[in-house]
Write an enzyme that holds these catalytic residues in place. Structure first.
Site, mmCIF file in Angstrom:
data_model
loop_
_atom_site.group_PDB
_atom_site.id
_atom_site.type_symbol
_atom_site.label_atom_id
_atom_site.label_comp_id
_atom_site.label_asym_id
_atom_site.label_seq_id
_atom_site.Cartn_x
_atom_site.Cartn_y
_atom_site.Cartn_z
ATOM 1 N N CYS A 47 0.821 -1.307 -0.024
ATOM 2 C CA CYS A 47 0.026 0.008 -0.087
ATOM 3 C C CYS A 47 0.766 1.265 0.037
ATOM 4 O O CYS A 47 1.874 1.302 0.898
ATOM 5 C CB CYS A 47 -0.694 -0.145 1.039
ATOM 6 N N CYS A 57 -0.778 3.964 -6.635
ATOM 7 C CA CYS A 57 -1.701 3.334 -5.383
ATOM 8 C C CYS A 57 -1.833 2.189 -5.843
ATOM 9 O O CYS A 57 -2.218 1.860 -7.379
ATOM 10 C CB CYS A 57 -3.006 4.165 -5.571
HETATM 11 N N1 DGL Z 1 -3.904 0.540 -2.037
HETATM 12 C C1 DGL Z 1 -3.750 1.760 -1.100
HETATM 13 C C2 DGL Z 1 -2.610 2.482 -1.823
HETATM 14 O O1 DGL Z 1 -1.783 1.889 -2.544
HETATM 15 C C3 DGL Z 1 -4.821 2.604 -0.584
HETATM 16 C C4 DGL Z 1 -6.075 2.988 -1.313
HETATM 17 C C5 DGL Z 1 -6.899 3.470 -0.288
HETATM 18 O O2 DGL Z 1 -7.353 2.675 0.610
HETATM 19 O O3 DGL Z 1 -7.119 4.630 -0.388
HETATM 20 O O4 DGL Z 1 -2.102 3.672 -1.602
#
Ligand code: DGL
Length: 290
Positions: free
Chosen positions: A80, A200
């Site tokens: 993440c 993301c």
């Molecule tokens: N998948 C996550 C990232 O890479 C977070 C997305 C979220 O929950 O806003 O930032």
């Protein structure tokens, strides 16, 4: 319920939801990691991270890291970007197992722009919290500003959530709507972007849609992510710490990936459907009340 015997010698991977599954796919694809077993934790109860308060998410991420270490995993992958941007340094201070984090592909995008790009500009799509973070701003200073490359940072509020909508038509409509808004390069002029960074892990799932939208504007722009780099880094850390599993330690390759989340068991079944659509991998789902 997770069984301790299953966790021994396994790797924990986590994200707010289904985004990090794209990273898990990259981990599973790397031949060097063929003997590893993965447990993926989705903090679905708190999705989306990127649109919440930095303080709340920071504290939550630290709780998760400690929770996963206490369960007995041998390494932790933060799949993440938002969690990395906010708390990777702090996690490394408080847990003893190796921690592998993810970072937007600013460096390779800058290389493309510097060497082949005509306009010395890149665009980054990420969550609001990632873009606001000091770590992200430092990355830009370190790689882009030093090379005199312009960076267009686009905070895509709501996009991660839309990727997890169960109903396919509604999901596609919402993604389409948001991409039209965020990829509205007319504001920036698409002809001035040499590369796009997916900052993301959720957005990796909609790479084809992003690509199609840009293509309509008659432009083939490289779209970068760092899933494979995370896989290579994990391999390196396992070797360095002498904890890489030996050959044939997994008797059945079908039992390689587990997925647990803190939403209701009914919702887990729904999530399972979305995840299967996305990842096309055999994953075992279960509920964990954390
Ligand atoms: N998948 C996550 C990232 O890479 C977070 C997305 C979220 O929950 O806003 O930032």
């Amino acid at each position: 319920m997770i069984y301790q015997s299953e966790i021994k010698n396994s790797i924990a991977v986590f994200d707010s939801g289904l985004g990090g599954l794209s990273v898990l796919c990259d981990l599973c694809k790397l031949p060097e990691l063929a003997n590893e077993k993965f447990f993926y934790f989705a903090d679905s109860k708190n999705l989306p991270y990127g649109d919440k308060s930095a303080k709340f998410i920071f504290e939550r991420i630290l709780q998760i890291a400690v929770f996963l270490e206490n369960l007995g995993f041998k390494a932790l992958v933060i799949a993440c970007n938002t969690a990395t941007a906010l708390a990777a340094d702090e996690i490394r201070k408080i847990v003893k197992i190796p921690v592998i984090a993810i970072e937007p592909a600013i460096k390779p995008a800058v290389e493309i722009s510097k060497n082949q790009g005509e306009h010395k500009t890149i665009a980054v799509l990420a969550t609001n919290l990632t873009i606001q973070s000091e770590r992200y701003q430092n990355l830009i200073k370190k790689y882009a500003i030093t090379e005199k490359i312009n960076v267009i940072s686009i905070a895509c509020c709501g996009l991660a959530e839309s990727i997890e909508i169960l109903e396919k038509t509604q999901q596609q409509q919402q993604i389409n709507l948001l991409l039209n808004k965020y990829l509205n390069f007319d504001n920036y002029n698409v002809n001035f972007v040499d590369a796009i960074v997916l900052g993301c892990t959720h957005y990796i799932w909609i790479k084809p849609q992003i690509s199609e939208k840009l293509h309509k504007k008659n432009k083939q722009i490289p779209i970068l992510d760092t899933g494979k780099a995370v896989a290579l880094q994990l391999y390196k850390k396992l070797v360095e710490n002498n904890i890489l599993n030996q050959k044939n330690s997994i008797s059945n390759q079908e039992n390689k990936c587990y997925f647990f989340s803190n939403i209701s068991p009914k919702k887990i079944a729904e999530l399972n459907l979305v995840a299967n659509n996305l990842a096309n991998m055999k994953i075992h789902f279960f509920h964990e009340n954390f």
